[in-house]
Motif scaffolding. Structure first.
Motif, PDB file in Angstrom:
ATOM      1  N   LEU B 332       2.538  -5.957   0.596  1.00 26.48           N
ATOM      2  CA  LEU B 332       3.500  -5.591   1.570  1.00 26.48           C
ATOM      3  C   LEU B 332       4.954  -5.291   1.134  1.00 26.48           C
ATOM      4  N   ASP B 333       5.268  -6.298   0.075  1.00 26.77           N
ATOM      5  CA  ASP B 333       6.512  -6.086  -0.524  1.00 26.77           C
ATOM      6  C   ASP B 333       6.611  -4.985  -1.337  1.00 26.77           C
ATOM      7  N   LEU B 334       5.547  -4.559  -1.781  1.00 26.70           N
ATOM      8  CA  LEU B 334       5.682  -3.465  -2.773  1.00 26.70           C
ATOM      9  C   LEU B 334       4.959  -2.142  -2.168  1.00 26.70           C
ATOM     10  N   GLY B 335       5.101  -2.333  -0.861  1.00 27.00           N
ATOM     11  CA  GLY B 335       4.742  -1.065  -0.028  1.00 27.00           C
ATOM     12  C   GLY B 335       3.517  -0.879   0.183  1.00 27.00           C
ATOM     13  N   ALA B 336       2.405  -1.459  -0.140  1.00 25.92           N
ATOM     14  CA  ALA B 336       0.943  -1.292   0.221  1.00 25.92           C
ATOM     15  C   ALA B 336       0.673  -1.961   1.549  1.00 25.92           C
ATOM     16  N   LEU B 337       0.938  -1.315   2.430  1.00 31.00           N
ATOM     17  CA  LEU B 337       0.895  -1.953   3.977  1.00 31.00           C
ATOM     18  C   LEU B 337      -0.481  -2.424   4.255  1.00 31.00           C
ATOM     19  N   THR B 338      -1.396  -1.542   3.728  1.00 31.69           N
ATOM     20  CA  THR B 338      -2.839  -1.881   4.478  1.00 31.69           C
ATOM     21  C   THR B 338      -3.515  -3.117   3.910  1.00 31.69           C
TER      22      THR B 338
END
Lengths: 349, 593
Positions: B332-338
Motif C-alpha cells: 500500500l505504501d508503494l502504491g500497489a493498493l490491491t
C-alpha cells in the motif's frame, strides 16, 4: 440573421449536452472506478445506496456539498479558490474540440457533433493541458502547508517533463494527417483506411505514459501518494472543493485525453479497421448511432485499461518518473517522428 | 543454551584483574568495575561479540536497604561487587557472538554515571537515552542525552524504585510555554494560545526551531499521526528539495510504562501486557514471556508436548498474520493498493481461526506458564489444515504481482542497504538482520517449545536492501506454513485426552495453576528471548523471590531496528522514507512500551 441565431442556438445546445455528459459521466465514473476496483480486489464495492450502489455518486456529492467549508488560517483565500477554477475549466474546455461523430443533417441544418472545429484544435488541447500545472502549483502554494507544497512541486515537475514527450508523440499522427483539426484527423483516417495506431505504436505508448502521468494515475500518482504525502496538494481542501480535484484529474482529464487518444490513434468514431483495406462495422444495425457507440466504446475500453493499471501496479519515485520522461520517452518520440517521416508517403499515396 | 562458557574469558582475567566471571545455570555474566567497562566491551567486540542485544539498569535500592534480600541476592550471585553497598544501580549489557553463537552479559555497578558506549554500538546510544529517561543515569560523553519517551521538562525518573506506580497524580505538570518563557495562559479551552498545554506537542516547536537553525529548506513533520508511519511515531525530516539531509525520531507517544507495571504485577498478570506491546504478534510475545518464566522456574521440560506444539503452531500462525499485515501495508505504501486487500482477506481467515481457538483476535493471552489456557476446540486442526493448504497458492499469486514487477524492483532494489557491520552496530534483529545475510534466528539458536523438533529453514538475503527484506519475509511465511504443517501432523497423533498443562512433581514448592495466582519464582535472573515477527523479543527478568518480579527489562526488537532508520534515510528522498520504514516494520506499541 437567421443563420446566426441558429448557430447560437445550436452552439448552446451543444454546450449543454457536452457539459451534461462530461460532468454527469465524470461523477458516474467514480462509481465505475469503485466497482472496477472492488471487483479487482474481490469485494462487491458500493452496494447500499441504490441498486448495486447506483445512487452512490449522488450521495457522495450531497455529502461533499453539505460539508463545512474549511480554510487554512494563513493561506491565500483568492489563490486557494482560483486553483479550483483553474483546474476545472481547462479540463472541461478540452471537450470543445472532441468530435463525437460524423456530420449529420437535422431540420435542414448541417451539424458537426463537435463544439468548435477549430483548425488548431490539438494545439488548444495541449495548451489547456499545460494550464493544469498552474492549478496544482497554486493549490499547493495557497494552502500554506508543507505536504501540499511538496505534492504540487512533484506534479509540476511531472507535467513539465511529460508535456514535452506528449507533444512530440502526437507529431507522428499529425504528419500523417497533415492537419491539427481533430475532426479532420478522423476524416483523414477514414479516407486513408488506416487507424494510426497501426503505424504509430511507439507514439501511442508514449502518449499513454504521458496520459497516466498528466492525470496522476498509477504508476505516476506521486503527487498524492497517500502513504508519504497523505493526499498531496489537496490536503488543505475540504468538502466539494476537495472532491473537485480528483473529479477533474482522475475522470475529466482521463476522459478528455482518452478521447484525444481515440481521435489520434483509433480513428475516432470509425468502426473496426483493417489496415489499408477498409472498415468492418459489426454494429451496422444501429444505423446512424453506430459511430457514437463506437466512439464511446473505444473511450470506455481505454478508460478501463487505465483503471486496470491503477489498481494493479505500484508507483514510481519522482526521480524515476522524470528520468523515464527525459531519457526514454522523449528519445522514443523523436525517433518516432523520423520513422513517420519515412513512411508518411506510403500513407499519403 | 547459547551462553558463553566461563573458560572463554579466562585469558581476559590477566588484562582485567578485578574481572569476575559468574556462570549460573541461566546465564554467564562478567562483573567489571565501571572504570574498565569500556575497555572490556571493546575487547569483547574484538573477540566477536559484535551484535548488541540490550543494555539497561536495575535499581537495587530496595535490595540494598533490606538485609535479608541482599544476602539472598548475593548468595545467588545476582549483584556485581556486593561489597559496594553504596552504588545504587547495576547496569547490564548483553552481547552476542554471531559466529560462535553465544551470548554474554556484562554487569557493572554505578551510583548514577556511566561511560557511554555510543562509539561501539549505536543501539547503545538509544538504550542509554532510555536509561537516562527512566533512571536518571548520566552517560558521560553521550552526544544527545535527552529523554527517550518522557518530555524534556519531566522532573522524575519513573523506573526508580522510589517512584510510585500511580505517579504523582495531584501534581499538575507545567506546560513548556510556562516553564521556558513564563507564559501564564489560563484554561485548556483558551483558543488564544497557539499550542495545546500537552507538553509533548510543544516539543515540536522547540525541536523545529533547533532544526531551523540548520541549513535545510524545510523541516517536514512526519507524524505522529501519519498513514506512512504505521502508528504514532514522529519523524522530523530536514529537507533539501525532496532529499532528506537529516532525520530525527521522536518517540513516546504510546509510552505506557510497561516495565514499571511488570514490577507491580504477578507473572501471569503481566502476560496481558505483552499482548499490548507488539499488538500485531501477541501470541509470539506471550510465548516469549511464558518461556522466560518457565526457564527461570526450571520447568521447561515439564510442559507437556501437546502444549508445546500448540504454542508453536499458534505462534507461527501469528507470524503469518503479522507478515501479512506487513505485506499489505508495504504494498500500500508503494502504491500497489490491491495487494493490501488480498493480504487482509487471508489475514482475516487467520484472525477467525485464532478467535475460534482462543476467543480473542488481537490481544490473545492464550499461553500460560506451564502450558496453554485451554485445549484446542473440536475441528480446529481441520480448519488450520484447510487454511495452510490454500495459503501458499495465494502467496504465489501475490508474488506474481510484485516480485518481478519492474516498478517494484526499482522502488526496492538498492534502497536502504544494511551491511552486516551496520546490522551489528545498530543492533538490528529479525528479518532485517536476516535480509543482510546473517542467519540470526532465536528459533534455531535457542530453540524453545517445539522449534527444536520441527524442520524449517532460515531465509537470508545477500545485499541487505529493502528487496531482500521483502523476499526474506515472504519466504518466512512459507517456512511458517511448513512448521504449522508439521505441528498439525504431530497434534493429530496426540490423543485428545493428553494434558495441555504441566503437572509439577514438587507441588508444595511450586504452585502452578492456569490462573497463575500465587506462582512464586525463586531468586534469580534470566535473559530469555523468542523470535517475534519483528526480531528478537527478549525478557530480562530479575526476581527476588515472591509473586512479582523485581525488575523486568523488555528487549524491544522494533526499538533497535528503528535506530538504524535515521542512518538509512540519509540522502534519500521522501518516497524512500515509506519504503525503508515499512521494510523495517516497527510497531509503536513495542518501541515505546
Amino acid at each position: 440573421m437567421e443563420s446566426v441565431v441558429a448557430g447560437v442556438v445550436i452552439a448552446v445546445i451543444k454546450i449543454l449536452v457536452i457539459l451534461g455528459i462530461v460532468l454527469g459521466v465524470g461523477a458516474y465514473l467514480t462509481w465505475v472506478e469503485r466497482k472496477v476496483a472492488a471487483h479487482i480486489q474481490r469485494r462487491p464495492g458500493p452496494m447500499v445506496v441504490g441498486w448495486h450502489g447506483l445512487l452512490q455518486p449522488i450521495a457522495d456529492g450531497l455529502k461533499l456539498i453539505t460539508k463545512e467549508d474549511l480554510f487554512p488560517r494563513y493561506g491565500n483565500k483568492f489563490l486557494y479558490n482560483l486553483a479550483i477554477v483553474l483546474a476545472l475549466v481547462p479540463a472541461t474546455l478540452v471537450f470543445a474540440v472532441v468530435p463525437f461523430g460524423p456530420e449529420f443533417e437535422l431540420f435542414g441544418y448541417r451539424i458537426k457533433p463537435i463544439l468548435t472545429d477549430v483548425n488548431v484544435a490539438l494545439l488548444l488541447v495541449f495548451g489547456l493541458g499545460s494550464l493544469a500545472v498552474y492549478a496544482i502549483a497554486i493549490a499547493g502554494w495557497a494552502s500554506n502547508s508543507k505536504y501540499p507544497l511538496i505534492g504540487s512541486m512533484r506534479k509540476a515537475g511531472i507535467i513539465i517533463s511529460y508535456e514535452v514527450a506528449i507533444t512530440f508523440a502526437v507529431m507522428g499522427p499529425l504528419i500523417l494527417a497533415g492537419t491539427l483539426s481533430t475532426y479532420e484527423i478522423v476524416q483523414r483516417q477514414i479516407e486513408q483506411n488506416l487507424w494510426y495506431i497501426w503505424v504509430q505504436p511507439i507514439a501511442f505508448v508514449v502518449f499513454l505514459f504521458s496520459l497516466l502521468a498528466e492525470t496522476g494515475r498509477v504508476p505516476f500518482d506521486i503527487q498524492e501518494a497517500e502513504a508519504e504525502l497523505v493526499t498531496g496538494f489537496t490536503v488543505e481542501y475540504g468538502g466539494m472543493k476537495f472532491g473537485l480535484f480528483p473529479l477533474v484529474e482522475w475522470y475529466v482529464e482521463v476522459l478528455s485525453l482518452s478521447a484525444i487518444a481515440v481521435v489520434l490513434f483509433f480513428g475516432g468514431w470509425s468502426p473496426i479497421n483493417i489496415p489499408f483495406m477498409g472498415f468492418v462495422d459489426p454494429l451496422f444495425f444501429l444505423g446512424p448511432f453506430s459511430p457514437y457507440v463506437w466512439f464511446l466504446l473505444k473511450v470506455t475500453v481505454l478508460f478501463l485499461f487505465i483503471l486496470w493499471l491503477h489498481w494493479t501496479l505500484p508507483r514510481y519515485r519522482i526521480d524515476q518518473i522524470t528520468e523515464i520522461a527525459w531519457k526514454v520517452m522523449l528519445p522514443l518520440a523523436l525517433i518516432n517522428i523520423v520513422l513517420t517521416a519515412i513512411i508518411a508517403p506510403v500513407v499519403w499515396r | 543454551m547459547p551462553w558463553a562458557k566461563a573458560e572463554d574469558f579466562v585469558e581476559l582475567k590477566e588484562r582485567f584483574p578485578e574481572l569476575e566471571i559468574v556462570e549460573s545455570g541461566n546465564s554467564t555474566s562478567l562483573h567489571i568495575k565501571k572504570e574498565s567497562l569500556i575497555e572490556l566491551l571493546k575487547e569483547l567486540k574484538n573477540r566477536g561479540f559484535k551484535l548488541f542485544i540490550d543494555h539497561s539498569v536495575v535499581d537495587l535500592k530496595d535490595i540494598l536497604e533490606k538485609e535479608k534480600d541482599f544476602r539472598n541476592a548475593v548468595k545467588e550471585n545476582l549483584i556485581a561487587f556486593p561489597e559496594d553497598r553504596l552504588s545504587r544501580f547495576q547496569a547490564f549489557y548483553i552481547l552476542y557472538n554471531v559466529d560462535e553463537k553465544k551470548r554474554v552479559m556484562v554487569k557493572t555497578r554505578t551510583d548514577g554515571t556511566l561511560p557511554t558506549v555510543e562509539k561501539l554500538w549505536f543501539a547503545g546510544k538509544w538504550a542509554e537515552r532510555e536509561c537516562y529517561d527512566m533512571f536518571g543515569i548520566e552517560y558521560e560523553g553521550h552526544e544527545n542525552l535527552v529523554r527517550a519517551f518522557m518530555w524534556d521538562t519531566y522532573p522524575y525518573f519513573p523506573l526508580r524504585k522510589d517512584f510510585p506506580l500511580e505517579g504523582f497524580p495531584e501534581q499538575d505538570l507545567p506546560s513548556l510555554n510556562e516553564v521556558l518563557w513564563g507564559d501564564r495562559l489560563e484554561g485548556t479551552m483558551n483558543y488564544e494560545r497557539k499550542h495545546a498545554i500537552v507538553p509533548t506537542l510543544e516539543d515540536l516547536e522547540i525541536t523545529e526551531k533547533k532544526r531551523l537553525k540548520k541549513k535545510a529548506q524545510i523541516v517536514l513533520n512526519w507524524g505522529p499521526l501519519h498513514p506512512g508511519t504505521h502508528g504514532t511515531m514522529w519523524f522530523l525530516f530536514d529537507l533539501e528539495g525532496e532529499r532528506i539531509v537529516q532525520t530525527d525520531v521522536i518517540l513516546g507517544q504510546l509510552h505506557r510504562g510497561v516495565e514499571k507495571l511488570a514490577e507491580n504485577e504477578m507473572y501471569n498478570q503481566f502476560l496481558v501486557y505483552t499482548d499490548r506491546m507488539d499488538y500485531l504478534s501477541a501470541l509470539c510475545s506471550n510465548q516469549a514471556w511464558v518461556v522466560a518464566i518457565e526457564r527461570i522456574l526450571g520447568i521447561e521440560e515439564d510442559v507437556p508436548e501437546k502444549a508445546k506444539y500448540i504454542r508453536t503452531m499458534m505462534s507461527e500462525l501469528q507470524r503469518i498474520n503479522s507478515h501479512l499485515l506487513w505485506l499489505g501495508t508495504y504494498a500500500l505504501d508503494l502504491g500497489a493498493l490491491t495487494v493490501f486487500l488480498y493480504a487482509f482477506k487471508e489475514r482475516e481467515k487467520i484472525m477467525d481461526i485464532l478467535e475460534g481457538i482462543t476467543g480473542a483476535r488481537l490481544t490473545i493471552s492464550y499461553p500460560r506458564v506451564g502450558g496453554v489456557r485451554m485445549d484446542l476446540p473440536e475441528g480446529a486442526l481441520e480448519v488450520i489444515r484447510a487454511f495452510i493448504k490454500r495459503f501458499p497458492k495465494e502467496l504465489s499469486d501475490w508474488e506474481r504481482i510484485l516480485t518481478r514487477n519492474r516498478i517494484w524492483l526499482r522502488r526496492n532494489k538498492d534502497v536502504g542497504v544494511i551491511t552486516p557491520e551496520d546490522a551489528y552496530f545498530y543492533g538490528v534483529t529479525g528479518p532485517v538482520v536476516r535480509g543482510s545475510g546473517i542467519p540470526y534466528d532465536m528459533r534455531k539458536l535457542e530453540p524453545y517449545d517445539a522449534y527444536a523438533e520441527v524442520d524449517f529453514d532460515i531465509p537470508v538475503g545477500d545485499v541487505g536492501d529493502c528487496y531482500d527484506r521483502y523476499l526474506v519475509r515472504i519466504e518466512e511465511m512459507r517456512q511458517s506454513v511448513r512448521i504449522v504443517e508439521q505441528c498439525l501432523s504431530k497434534l493429530e497423533k496426540i490423543p485428545r485426552s493428553a494434558p495441555f498443562f504441566a503437572e509439577v512433581p514438587k507441588e508444595k514448592k511450586l504452585k502452578l495453576t492456569i490462573d497463575g495466582i500465587g506462582l512464586k519464582v525463586p531468586t534469580g535472573e534470566i535473559y530469555s528471548s523468542g523470535e517475534n515477527p519483528r526480531g528478537e523479543l527478549g525478557f530480562y527478568v530479575f526476581s527476588m523471590g515472591g509473586v512479582k518480579p523485581y525488575r523486568v527489562k523488555v528487549r524491544p526488537p522494533s526499538y533497535y531496528n528503528l535506530s538504524i532508520y535515521p542512518h538509512l534515510m540519509k540522502d534519500r528522498v521522501i518516497a524512500d522514507a515509506v519504503t525503508i520504514l515499512a521494510s523495517i516494520d516497527p510497531v509503536v506499541g513495542e518501541t515505546d512500551r
